[in-house]
Motif scaffolding. Structure first.
Motif, mmCIF file in Angstrom:
data_model
loop_
_atom_site.group_PDB
_atom_site.id
_atom_site.type_symbol
_atom_site.label_atom_id
_atom_site.label_comp_id
_atom_site.label_asym_id
_atom_site.label_seq_id
_atom_site.Cartn_x
_atom_site.Cartn_y
_atom_site.Cartn_z
ATOM 1 N N GLU A 1 0.845 -1.187 0.000
ATOM 2 C CA GLU A 1 0.000 0.000 0.000
ATOM 3 C C GLU A 1 0.880 1.236 0.000
ATOM 4 N N GLU A 2 0.249 2.359 -0.156
ATOM 5 C CA GLU A 2 1.017 3.595 -0.270
ATOM 6 C C GLU A 2 1.787 3.857 1.014
ATOM 7 N N ALA A 3 3.053 4.244 0.854
ATOM 8 C CA ALA A 3 3.945 4.450 1.996
ATOM 9 C C ALA A 3 3.779 5.850 2.585
ATOM 10 N N GLU A 4 4.130 5.967 3.843
ATOM 11 C CA GLU A 4 4.204 7.262 4.516
ATOM 12 C C GLU A 4 5.667 7.690 4.592
ATOM 13 N N PHE A 5 5.886 8.993 4.559
ATOM 14 C CA PHE A 5 7.245 9.527 4.556
ATOM 15 C C PHE A 5 7.658 9.933 5.969
ATOM 16 N N GLY A 6 8.945 9.830 6.231
ATOM 17 C CA GLY A 6 9.473 10.273 7.507
ATOM 18 C C GLY A 6 10.966 10.547 7.408
ATOM 19 N N LEU B 1 10.718 5.506 4.440
ATOM 20 C CA LEU B 1 9.323 5.183 4.145
ATOM 21 C C LEU B 1 8.857 4.204 5.209
ATOM 22 N N SER B 2 7.627 4.343 5.648
ATOM 23 C CA SER B 2 7.139 3.450 6.692
ATOM 24 C C SER B 2 5.899 2.705 6.234
ATOM 25 N N PRO C 1 2.412 0.288 7.482
ATOM 26 C CA PRO C 1 1.428 0.347 8.577
ATOM 27 C C PRO C 1 1.871 -0.397 9.828
ATOM 28 N N ARG D 1 10.330 0.401 8.757
ATOM 29 C CA ARG D 1 10.885 1.549 8.052
ATOM 30 C C ARG D 1 11.951 1.100 7.061
ATOM 31 N N TYR E 1 5.052 2.838 -2.912
ATOM 32 C CA TYR E 1 4.264 1.831 -2.222
ATOM 33 C C TYR E 1 5.208 0.956 -1.408
#
Length: 942
Positions: A87-92, A100-101, A103, A107, A124
């Motif tokens: 799924e789409e990744a979150e940035f950090g 990228l993290s 759910p 990381r 993703y």
């Protein structure tokens, strides 16, 4: 000089013999000889599609072609085992490093340093968790001593297409990884890292495919070694890095289509995996500029032979795609007749049985055979005109690094020999500019095959493949332009074993009854026209045949027949019973030759198989006991005994005896009247015991003709000897089952039964038995691919027995039916599956507690369908109650009552369950039979 010449000749002969690799026998079917004569036709330009458990493209022998190119050109997984969704990744950002993290918190750092970047700035992320491998052969994928690693990956659309970066060493950083594309694009074979490379080896090779529309990445690998082994036999080149150690068609390319989920027993197929893989392969073949042959070393038992859903699908695919041929293993349910499984029973596939060659038996197993043998496990024909041919069924071949079992046997090993043979024929035809017609290759292979003298058509079909002979036939077929007007033939005739369905062979296993001159058997032979034939072509089709019977007891009133248009030809046949008086197995066939050509093997168009089983009869004359003379069996041979269960028989005992000091190493197989192996079998050895017993009683004993097969182990140094005694009891007990006992205050529970002896000898029996535990039967009506049954085992329970039964018509919709028993940590404690529609599975728990059973039907169609089954669960107690009775004489045709009691207090069954057990009447004479009467009591909590 003459002596020197002889010495030089002997030296050259010795060198030639030394270069033969009998561990993977390429000589018996003429592959080596064919390639030596036609070096360019070694499978080059042919693709062998392997439908199996996956192929490890990293092992020596499957990595390169003879010209240095890539051997495995595509690898797809249709089983779903390797699917990971993203799924789409979150940035950090942390400590000036971008990440990228996912759910779950995983990381992946340094994505911004990758050479490729997404065109739309969307990343993703997904995680391949080592936890998913806990029920496989490689729970520690990277062999670093841990089983909880997580390998993250990112997926995005780059300017070069969809790509993934995988954290193969699990360190959380991506800047040390390379971009990975779909395997078929750049043939990247991947290995997970993190182990100490000096001490620990790589375990498996992976291939990756990206499916953006489904947000899915698939990790293809061989989780059982089966598919890799099969691929090496069909087309391996320099197996284990050894020059000259090749598969049948070393120049052929390979496509791996994984259909088996290796977390299931035997790498079972999943719903739609088999059909989806075939359709993928067919689509590839349509777009590939070269020949394609399929191999599938998979299958299960057939309940309605020749009428399974998958068989119809395969026949349809072949009729729609004339350039293709499918090679399929006949099954390992032999040596009983009528045991070819599905989908090998499909009419137009090439079904392959297993041959044990003298050379392989010698060098792999240290055996000294007097001749080539059909392997004992190889499934046999009967109701079906299968198998088609034989090839060597044992080999030392390629396996993934985690496996140490490079030597395997089975029809699974025979089928890729046939696929390799087809690849050689197709390679030669392609290079000579000849048309590629799968059905003509099958015809050439069957007509050129060389039969083994000691075996029937049911054992071997046409015999052993002869590649040079088959190619000679194929060229002649093309020269007379058979490719322009060939048709398939669909044969139908009465099936007396199942009148609701037709058979493709005359198969009479009904005692003395058989077709006679007043009641002939009719074969109907229908033309099956290829795609593209017009109505006029079909209407104007005409073909005539000369008919010849191979055995004098097969009688024909006609010498010729013909097909006109779409109307079937009819052939009437009957058997001359005067020639069939001796008990045993009789087989023969009617061969149809094209009338315009000579009656030579090359010109055979179709065959009509005929089988008659004349059983031994137990009756009053022999006191319902069949005693043999001394039986002698050569190593690797099978002695078949057919016998009819007499009416009113309630128990059967088969006793095997060694004979004095004579040698015996015999395995006894028993097959019921439908050709299914009875779960009870035994081994008789002169080294360990002098007698072995098989007993059947109650529902286990069916009326009809059983087959007892005595097999002498092929590794034995000398013949085996034994005698047998088959005896029957006719004690009818009522009530049956026993549902009620009398229970008075302070007394043991008691019961009474009435016994009638229908047979002609008095019997002295000891009456006893036990109350075993509690059971319940439930009915399943479901339409999912996974049915879960939860159950609890208390401290008083020793084991649980599950008995599942599906209707035959439901079973024939499937390609597999897997069964897992797990704890609530998800660990598989027992894995099994249905070979036929009935199965008993015993689970001995490691401790009391909660468990669950998964029933996993695999449907031939792409979607699960409604299915039904009965499930009986029986819980056996550690402390079972003994039933005690008397010793009683039961005289012929006299009814007698007798009593018994339960020694102890009856337990209370859980709600919804009933107590179960059995009353046993054990004879105290030499026949040693046991009559089991089930007990089921309503004694549960409410």
């Amino acid at each position: 000089m003459k002596l020197k010449g002889i010495f030089l000749l002997l030296l050259l002969i010795g060198l030639s013999q030394a270069s033969d690799w009998s561990f993977l026998n390429v000589n018996r079917i003429g592959a080596k000889q064919f390639i030596e004569k036609n070096p360019e036709n070694n499978g080059k330009d042919v693709v062998v599609i392997i439908l199996d458990t996956g192929v490890d493209m990293g092992v020596p022998g499957l990595d390169t072609l003879p010209d240095g190119g890539v051997k495995v050109i595509d690898a797809q997984d249709f089983s779903g085992e390797g699917d990971v969704f993203y799924e789409e990744a979150e940035f950090g950002e942390e400590n000036n490093e971008k990440f990228l993290s996912a759910p779950d918190g995983l990381r992946l750092f340094n994505y911004d340093r990758l050479a490729l970047q997404p065109v739309d700035s969307i990343y993703y992320i997904g995680v391949l968790d080592e936890e998913r491998f806990k029920n496989t052969v490689i729970p520690d994928v990277n062999n670093n001593g841990k089983q909880n690693d997580k390998f993250g990956f990112v997926v995005f659309k780059s300017k070069e297409g969809w790509v993934t970066y995988i954290d193969l060493d699990g360190d959380g950083n991506l800047d040390d990884e390379q971009p990975v594309w779909n395997y078929k694009e750049k043939h990247q074979a991947l290995q997970f890292r993190g182990r100490d490379e000096k001490l620990k080896k790589n375990l498996a090779t992976f291939a990756v495919n990206i499916f953006p529309d489904e947000q899915r990445v698939n990790f293809h690998y061989d989780g059982s070694s089966h598919g890799t082994h099969v691929a090496g036999i069909a087309a391996g080149y320099r197996l284990n890095g050894q020059k000259g150690l090749n598969g049948i068609a070393p120049g052929a390319k390979i496509i791996s289509l994984k259909i088996g989920d290796c977390t299931l027993a035997g790498g079972a197929t999943t719903t739609g995996s088999m059909l989806d893989a075939y359709e993928y392969g067919v689509e590839f073949a349509k777009n590939y500029d070269g020949p394609v042959v399929f191999n599938m070393s998979f299958g299960i038992g057939s309940e309605i032979e020749g009428h399974a859903s998958m068989e119809s699908m395969l026949d349809r695919l072949l009729m729609e795609n004339e350039k293709l041929l499918f090679c399929i293993s006949a099954g390992n349910e032999g040596p009983g007749i009528s045991s070819v499984g599905l989908p090998a029973a499909a009419n137009y596939v090439l079904s392959v049985g297993a041959l044990n060659t003298r050379e392989s038996a010698r060098d792999v197993y240290g055996a000294k055979l007097d001749a080539d043998k059909v392997f004992v496990f190889s499934s046999r024909g009967g109701e079906l005109n299968k198998p088609d041919i034989l090839t060597p069924g044992s080999a030392s071949s390629t396996v993934p690094p985690y496996s140490t079992r490079e030597n395997k046997w089975g029809t699974s090993m025979a089928s890729p020999q046939a696929a390799g043979a087809v690849a050689l024929l197709m390679s030669a035809a392609y290079h000579e500019g000849l048309p590629i017609i799968g059905a003509l290759f099958k015809k050439a292979i069957i007509n050129a095959a060389r039969p083994l003298k000691e075996y029937t058509i049911l054992d071997q079909g046409a015999g052993v493949i002869d590649i040079p002979g088959a190619y000679n036939f194929y060229k002649k077929y093309v020269k007379r332009e058979e490719q322009k007007n060939y048709v398939y033939y669909r044969i139908e005739t009465l099936n007396p074993m199942d009148e609701d369905n037709t058979a493709r062979a005359a198969y009479w296993r009904l005692g003395s009854y058989l077709p006679d001159k007043h009641h002939k058997q009719v074969f109907s032979i229908y033309p099956e026209f290829r795609e593209g034939w017009t109505a006029d072509q079909r209407a104007n089709f005409y073909r005539a045949f000369d008919l010849r019977a191979t055995e004098p007891w097969i009688k024909l009133n006609q010498k010729s027949t013909y097909i006109k248009g779409e109307k079937a030809a009819r052939v009437e046949v009957y058997f001359d019973q005067r020639q069939l008086n001796k008990p045993g197995l009789y087989t023969g066939k009617i061969i149809a030759y094209r009338k315009e050509w000579s009656n030579k093997a090359m010109n055979k168009e179709f065959e009509l198989w005929c089988t008659y089983v004349n059983p031994l009869i137990a009756n009053e004359q022999n006191h319902y006991a069949l005693k043999s003379e001394l039986v002698k069996i050569k190593p690797g041979n099978v002695q078949r005994i057919f016998f009819d269960v007499p009416v009113r028989a309630t128990a059967m005992t088969i006793q095997l005896f060694t004979e004095g000091s004579k040698y015996a190493n015999i395995r006894a197989y028993l097959f019921d009247p439908q050709g299914r192996e009875v779960e009870q079998y035994t081994r008789l050895s002169s080294e360990f015991e002098s007698q072995e017993i098989i007993r059947l009683s109650g529902d286990e004993l069916e009326y009809g003709i059983y087959e007892l097969d005595l097999y002498a182990d092929f590794r034995s140094e000398e013949p085996s000897y034994c005698t047998y005694l088959i005896s029957f009891a006719g004690l009818e007990v009522s009530p049956n089952p026993i549902r009620y006992l009398t229970l008075r205050n302070g007394e043991d529970a008691r019961g009474r039964v009435s016994v009638f002896n229908y047979f002609d000898r008095p019997v002295l029996c000891q009456i006893d038995g036990e109350i075993s535990g509690w059971s319940q039967t439930s009915y399943i009506d479901d339409e999912s691919e996974l049915y879960q049954k939860d159950f609890t085992i208390g401290p008083e329970v020793e084991k649980v027995e599950f008995e599942i039964e599906l209707p035959a018509e439901i079973f024939n919709l499937m390609t597999d039916f897997a069964i897992n028993i797990k704890n609530y940590e998800g660990k598989t404690l027992k894995a099994d599956g249905l070979t036929y529609r009935k199965k008993k599975i015993t689970f001995v728990p490691p401790a009391s507690g909660d468990y669950y059973m998964e029933l996993i039907p695999a449907f031939a169609s792409s979607m699960a369908q409604n299915w039904t089954a009965t499930l009986k669960e029986s819980y056996y107690l550690f402390s079972r109650l003994n039933i005690k009775g008397n010793r009683e004489y039961f005289y012929p045709r006299v009814q007698k009552e007798t009593s018994f009691y339960v020694d102890g207090n009856l337990p209370v069954a859980p709600a919804g369950f009933r107590l179960f057990g059995h009353l046993t009447l054990t004879s105290l004479d030499r026949y040693k039979f046991k009559v089991f009467v089930p007990i089921t009591l309503n004694a549960s909590l409410r």
